[in-house]
Motif scaffolding. Structure first.
Motif, short mmCIF file in Angstrom:
data_model
loop_
_atom_site.label_atom_id
_atom_site.label_comp_id
_atom_site.label_asym_id
_atom_site.label_seq_id
_atom_site.Cartn_x
_atom_site.Cartn_y
_atom_site.Cartn_z
N ARG A 172 -3.34 6.18 1.49
CA ARG A 172 -3.67 6.73 2.81
C ARG A 172 -2.79 7.95 3.05
O ARG A 172 -1.60 7.92 2.72
CB ARG A 172 -3.35 5.73 3.93
N VAL A 192 -3.74 1.50 9.89
CA VAL A 192 -3.91 2.52 8.85
C VAL A 192 -4.27 1.84 7.52
O VAL A 192 -5.12 2.32 6.77
CB VAL A 192 -2.63 3.38 8.69
N ALA A 193 -3.63 0.69 7.27
CA ALA A 193 -3.93 -0.03 6.03
C ALA A 193 -5.33 -0.64 6.06
O ALA A 193 -6.04 -0.66 5.06
CB ALA A 193 -2.89 -1.13 5.80
N GLU A 194 -5.74 -1.11 7.24
CA GLU A 194 -7.04 -1.79 7.37
C GLU A 194 -8.22 -0.83 7.19
O GLU A 194 -9.21 -1.17 6.55
CB GLU A 194 -7.11 -2.46 8.75
N TYR A 195 -8.10 0.37 7.75
CA TYR A 195 -9.20 1.34 7.66
C TYR A 195 -8.99 2.23 6.44
O TYR A 195 -7.87 2.56 6.09
CB TYR A 195 -9.30 2.15 8.97
N PHE A 237 6.65 5.39 12.48
CA PHE A 237 5.58 4.85 11.62
C PHE A 237 6.12 4.58 10.21
O PHE A 237 5.88 3.52 9.62
CB PHE A 237 4.41 5.84 11.55
N ALA A 268 -9.58 5.37 5.78
CA ALA A 268 -9.04 6.72 5.95
C ALA A 268 -8.61 6.89 7.39
O ALA A 268 -9.04 6.16 8.27
CB ALA A 268 -10.08 7.76 5.57
N THR A 269 -7.75 7.87 7.60
CA THR A 269 -7.25 8.15 8.95
C THR A 269 -7.51 9.62 9.28
O THR A 269 -7.31 10.49 8.44
CB THR A 269 -5.73 7.88 9.02
N PHE A 285 0.30 -0.21 14.26
CA PHE A 285 -0.21 1.11 13.83
C PHE A 285 -0.32 1.12 12.30
O PHE A 285 -1.36 1.50 11.73
CB PHE A 285 0.76 2.17 14.36
N VAL A 286 0.74 0.66 11.64
CA VAL A 286 0.74 0.61 10.17
C VAL A 286 -0.40 -0.28 9.67
O VAL A 286 -1.14 0.08 8.74
CB VAL A 286 2.10 0.10 9.65
N ASP A 287 -0.54 -1.45 10.31
CA ASP A 287 -1.61 -2.38 9.90
C ASP A 287 -2.99 -1.74 10.03
O ASP A 287 -3.87 -1.93 9.18
CB ASP A 287 -1.57 -3.66 10.74
N MET A 304 0.83 -1.19 0.00
CA MET A 304 0.00 0.00 0.00
C MET A 304 0.88 1.26 0.00
O MET A 304 2.00 1.23 0.48
CB MET A 304 -0.89 -0.02 1.24
#
Lengths: 119, 101, 130
Positions: free
Chosen positions: A113, B91-94, A23, B96-97, B87-89, A1
Motif C-alpha cells: 500500500r 488501509v490494510a483492509e482496502y 500512522f 488501495a488508498t 486507520f492502519v487496519d 503488510m
C-alpha cells in the motif's frame, strides 16, 4: 503488510506530517513493515536538523529521526524538492538521506500500500 | 476496493464533494484532520454523506475530533470512529488508498 | 545495480494513477506533480493521469507567466506523449463547471464523465495526489 508512506508537507504549516508520523508509528506497533517514508514538496522540511520548535511543541524532525533509528526506517528526501528549498546533506537530521523521485515510484511498486499525507 | 481519505473541511474545500462524486459503491471514506468537520449531525453537508451511506462505509479519526473540541458532538448515523490503529487496519483492509488533498 | 535490475526484472506492473486537482502557480503542487509524473514514466508501469476540479486549469492554453516571473510549465505537458504517457483523462463535469472545453487545453486528452471516471479510478493499484 508492507506500507509506503508519502509526506507532502513540512512540520509547521499543515498537520499532514503529524498524521503520517502517528500512522507510521501505529503501523509499526501492529507489526507491519514500513518499506520507505518519502518526503516530497515542503515535506522535505521534516529533515531539517536546524529546525528549533519552541520547547512546549513537539519536534517532528526529531520524532521522525528517532522512529527511523528505532525501526531502521528508510527516510528518503526528494532531491529536486530539497534543493530548491535549501535542504542539503549538511543539514539533514540523522537517519534521513537525499535521493530521487524514483525511490517514491519504487515504493509504490514494492509496497503493498502507498499512503499519501499532504495538503 | 479503495479507501478514500479526506483531510479538508467540507465548508472550505470541495474534497468531500469530489470524493463522493467519484468514489465507487463499496468503497470506504475516512475523514481525518480538518475533514472531520464533515462528520457531524446537523451540518449543511450531513445530507451529502447520508446519501452515500447505503453504498459506502464512512469512518472518522477520533483523535482529530477530540483535538478540535468536538468529542461530545453526535456523529452522523453510521459513521464509525477509529484511532490511528484503526486507520492502519482500514488501509490494510482496502486494496488501495486515495488521498483527496 | 541499475534500474532495470532493481525494478524491471521483478516484472511487477501496477496501475499508477496521478490525480491533479489543483490549479497551477497559486501553489507549487501542479509543477511538482508534473515532475513526479515525468520521473514515473521511466518505470515500466501502467500510468494514468487525471485532471479534475481546479486541476483542469493546469492544461489551459495561453498561459503567460512573464509578468508574475514564474516558470510557465504548461508546454511540458506536451512531453507526456514523448514519455508514452497516453492515458490522460479530464473530468467532463469539472471542465464544464469552469466554462472550458477540450479545445481550451494544451494537449489532446480524453474527456470522461464522472460516471466513467469512477470506474477508471476504482481500477487503480496506486493513487498519487499532491
Amino acid at each position: 503488510m508492507k506500507f509506503g508512506i508519502l509526506v507532502n508537507e513540512g512540520p509547521f504549516t499543515h498537520q499532514a506530517s503529524d498524521t503520517a508520523y502517528q500512522f507510521t508509528k501505529a503501523a509499526l506497533e501492529k507489526g507491519h513493515e514500513i518499506h520507505r517514508v518519502f518526503f516530497y514538496h515542503d515535506g522535505v522540511n521534516n529533515a531539517n536538523k536546524l529546525s528549533e520548535p519552541q520547547s512546549d511543541d513537539r519536534n517532528l524532525v526529531r520524532l521522525w529521526s528517532d522512529l527511523g533509528k528505532e525501526h531502521d526506517l528508510d527516510l528518503v528526501v526528494c532531491v529536486a524538492a530539497a534543493l530548491r528549498r535549501g535542504i542539503k546533506d549538511e543539514i539533514l537530521a540523522e537517519g534521513f538521506h537525499i535521493s530521487g523521485l524514483g525511490q517514491l515510484i519504487e515504493s509504490g511498486i514494492q509496497a503493498d500500500r502507498l499512503v499519501v499525507f499532504g495538503d | 476496493m479503495m479507501l478514500h481519505t479526506i483531510n479538508k473541511s467540507p465548508f472550505e474545500r470541495n474534497a468531500l464533494q469530489s470524493c463522493l462524486r467519484l468514489a465507487k459503491k463499496g468503497h470506504a471514506v475516512l475523514l481525518i484532520e480538518d475533514g472531520v468537520y464533515g462528520a457531524f449531525q446537523g451540518t449543511a453537508v450531513a445530507a451529502q454523506i447520508a446519501e452515500r451511506m447505503a453504498d459506502m462505509k464512512f469512518y472518522v479519526l477520533q483523535p482529530d475530533i477530540d483535538a478540535r473540541g468536538l468529542g461530545e458532538s453526535p456523529l452522523i448515523d453510521g459513521i464509525t470512529p477509529v484511532d490511528y490503529g484503526g486507520f492502519v487496519d482500514l488501509v490494510a483492509e482496502y486494496e488501495a488508498t486515495q488521498a483527496w488533498l | 545495480m541499475h534500474e532495470e535490475d532493481e525494478f524491471g526484472e521483478s516484472g511487477v506492473v501496477k496501475r499508477f494513477m496521478y490525480v491533479n486537482r489543483k490549479a497551477p502557480y497559486g501553489t507549487i503542487y501542479a509543477l511538482e506533480c508534473l515532475e513526479m509524473i515525468l520521473i514515473a514514466a521511466a518505470f515500466d508501469q501502467d500510468v494514468s493521469v487525471v485532471f479534475a476540479d481546479d486541476g483542469v486549469y493546469q492544461l489551459k492554453k495561453g498561459q503567460d507567466t512573464k509578468a508574475v516571473n514564474m516558470k510557465n510549465f504548461s508546454p511540458t505537458y506536451r512531453a507526456l506523449d514523448d514519455y508514452d504517457v497516453e492515458k490522460i483523462y479530464v473530468e467532463k463535469e469539472s471542465l464544464e463547471a469552469r466554462g472550458l472545453s477540450a479545445d481550451d487545453l494544451v494537449i489532446p486528452v480524453e474527456v470522461v464523465a464522472a460516471a466513467d471516471l469512477v470506474e477508471i479510478m476504482a481500477a487503480q493499484d496506486v493513487v498519487l495526489s499532491s
